[in-house]
Design an enzyme around this catalytic site. Sequence first.
Site, PDB file in Angstrom:
ATOM      1  N   ASN A 190       0.807  -1.271   0.065  1.00  0.00           N
ATOM      2  CA  ASN A 190       0.014  -0.184   0.079  1.00  0.00           C
ATOM      3  C   ASN A 190       0.944   1.197  -0.126  1.00  0.00           C
ATOM      4  O   ASN A 190       1.968   1.114   0.373  1.00  0.00           O
ATOM      5  CB  ASN A 190      -0.803   0.108   1.271  1.00  0.00           C
ATOM      6  CG  ASN A 190      -1.947  -1.119   1.262  1.00  0.00           C
ATOM      7  OD1 ASN A 190      -2.443  -1.667   0.117  1.00  0.00           O
ATOM      8  ND2 ASN A 190      -2.167  -1.662   2.235  1.00  0.00           N
TER       9      ASN A 190
ATOM     10  N   HIS B  67      -5.709   1.799  13.007  1.00  0.00           N
ATOM     11  CA  HIS B  67      -6.458   0.870  12.374  1.00  0.00           C
ATOM     12  C   HIS B  67      -5.834  -0.541  12.553  1.00  0.00           C
ATOM     13  O   HIS B  67      -4.591  -0.412  12.798  1.00  0.00           O
ATOM     14  CB  HIS B  67      -6.317   1.284  10.999  1.00  0.00           C
ATOM     15  CG  HIS B  67      -6.538   2.507  10.382  1.00  0.00           C
ATOM     16  ND1 HIS B  67      -6.179   3.385   9.472  1.00  0.00           N
ATOM     17  CD2 HIS B  67      -7.901   3.230  10.885  1.00  0.00           C
ATOM     18  CE1 HIS B  67      -6.743   4.411   9.404  1.00  0.00           C
ATOM     19  NE2 HIS B  67      -7.926   4.419  10.257  1.00  0.00           N
TER      20      HIS B  67
ATOM     21  N   LYS C 104       2.571  -5.452   9.379  1.00  0.00           N
ATOM     22  CA  LYS C 104       2.792  -4.616   8.372  1.00  0.00           C
ATOM     23  C   LYS C 104       4.249  -4.094   8.492  1.00  0.00           C
ATOM     24  O   LYS C 104       4.540  -3.801   9.665  1.00  0.00           O
ATOM     25  CB  LYS C 104       1.911  -3.047   8.616  1.00  0.00           C
ATOM     26  CG  LYS C 104       0.361  -3.269   8.368  1.00  0.00           C
ATOM     27  CD  LYS C 104      -0.330  -2.227   8.824  1.00  0.00           C
ATOM     28  CE  LYS C 104      -1.754  -2.388   8.628  1.00  0.00           C
ATOM     29  NZ  LYS C 104      -2.653  -1.128   9.125  1.00  0.00           N
TER      30      LYS C 104
ATOM     31  N   HIS D  54      -2.321   0.337  14.329  1.00  0.00           N
ATOM     32  CA  HIS D  54      -1.291   0.929  13.571  1.00  0.00           C
ATOM     33  C   HIS D  54      -2.057   2.677  13.302  1.00  0.00           C
ATOM     34  O   HIS D  54      -2.975   2.510  12.967  1.00  0.00           O
ATOM     35  CB  HIS D  54      -0.893   0.339  12.218  1.00  0.00           C
ATOM     36  CG  HIS D  54      -0.033   1.400  11.680  1.00  0.00           C
ATOM     37  ND1 HIS D  54      -0.211   1.673  10.390  1.00  0.00           N
ATOM     38  CD2 HIS D  54       1.126   1.504  11.709  1.00  0.00           C
ATOM     39  CE1 HIS D  54       0.689   2.484   9.717  1.00  0.00           C
ATOM     40  NE2 HIS D  54       1.680   2.286  10.769  1.00  0.00           N
TER      41      HIS D  54
ATOM     42  N   TYR E   6       3.726   0.757   2.664  1.00  0.00           N
ATOM     43  CA  TYR E   6       3.805  -0.602   3.578  1.00  0.00           C
ATOM     44  C   TYR E   6       3.504  -1.961   2.848  1.00  0.00           C
ATOM     45  O   TYR E   6       2.441  -1.624   2.101  1.00  0.00           O
ATOM     46  CB  TYR E   6       3.087  -0.121   4.949  1.00  0.00           C
ATOM     47  CG  TYR E   6       1.657  -0.080   4.883  1.00  0.00           C
ATOM     48  CD1 TYR E   6       0.603  -0.892   4.975  1.00  0.00           C
ATOM     49  CD2 TYR E   6       1.304   1.299   4.603  1.00  0.00           C
ATOM     50  CE1 TYR E   6      -0.686  -0.379   4.925  1.00  0.00           C
ATOM     51  CE2 TYR E   6      -0.131   1.809   4.562  1.00  0.00           C
ATOM     52  CZ  TYR E   6      -0.973   0.690   4.542  1.00  0.00           C
ATOM     53  OH  TYR E   6      -2.571   1.239   4.694  1.00  0.00           O
TER      54      TYR E   6
ATOM     55  N   ASP F 104     -12.273   8.239  10.974  1.00  0.00           N
ATOM     56  CA  ASP F 104     -11.422   8.219  12.078  1.00  0.00           C
ATOM     57  C   ASP F 104     -11.713   9.189  12.945  1.00  0.00           C
ATOM     58  O   ASP F 104     -11.517   9.026  14.383  1.00  0.00           O
ATOM     59  CB  ASP F 104     -10.005   8.645  11.654  1.00  0.00           C
ATOM     60  CG  ASP F 104      -9.251   7.406  11.183  1.00  0.00           C
ATOM     61  OD1 ASP F 104      -9.694   6.234  10.994  1.00  0.00           O
ATOM     62  OD2 ASP F 104      -8.112   7.751  10.387  1.00  0.00           O
TER      63      ASP F 104
END
Length: 186
Positions: free
Chosen positions: A48, A62, A72, A119, A132, A170
């Site tokens: 990503n 997240h 990740k 994260h 990532y 968020d």
Amino acid sequence: MKIERLAIPDVILVTPARFGDTRGFFSETYNLHRMADAGIHTPFVQDNQSLSRHKGVVRGLHCQLAPHAQGKLVRCTRGAIWDVAVDARMGSPTYGQWVAAELSEDNWSQLWLPPGFLHGFVTMSDNSEVQYKCTSLYDKASERAVIWNCPELKIDWPIAQEDAILSDKDKVAPGFAAAHGWFPHA
């Protein structure tokens, strides 16, 4: 590669070597064998990339639930971020604790977060680009979030709350209590 275990030992700071000359530099940012030597054994199945145009963009906290939980390996290839990992694994001796590291185009560090961690990051400069690798594919039904400034977690973000730039999603994420049971085994 320089390998450093953080205060939560399962979270690892990886800093690849860079070899530079007048043309620029070369860096091996991922090597299966070196990662395995550092304790990172899981294969990556998805990459990503995000661009945050402004300093103060907060993305997170997240995660994805099993069977789509993601490990990740995060790096910042342009600009700088302050990257956070929160242990959400029930039964872990570090459950509810967090660690953070600055990742930037200058320090070239990467942060490994195994599955079971929340994260998030905040951009420390305009036009920060983050890439990532993930150990599981994105699955919308498995996606979960915790509010970035949850009082229970006491994350010492390097940004004032009023300066944070958040997505609508968020802004309304629940507190850490909602994560109880998301990852039942440490």
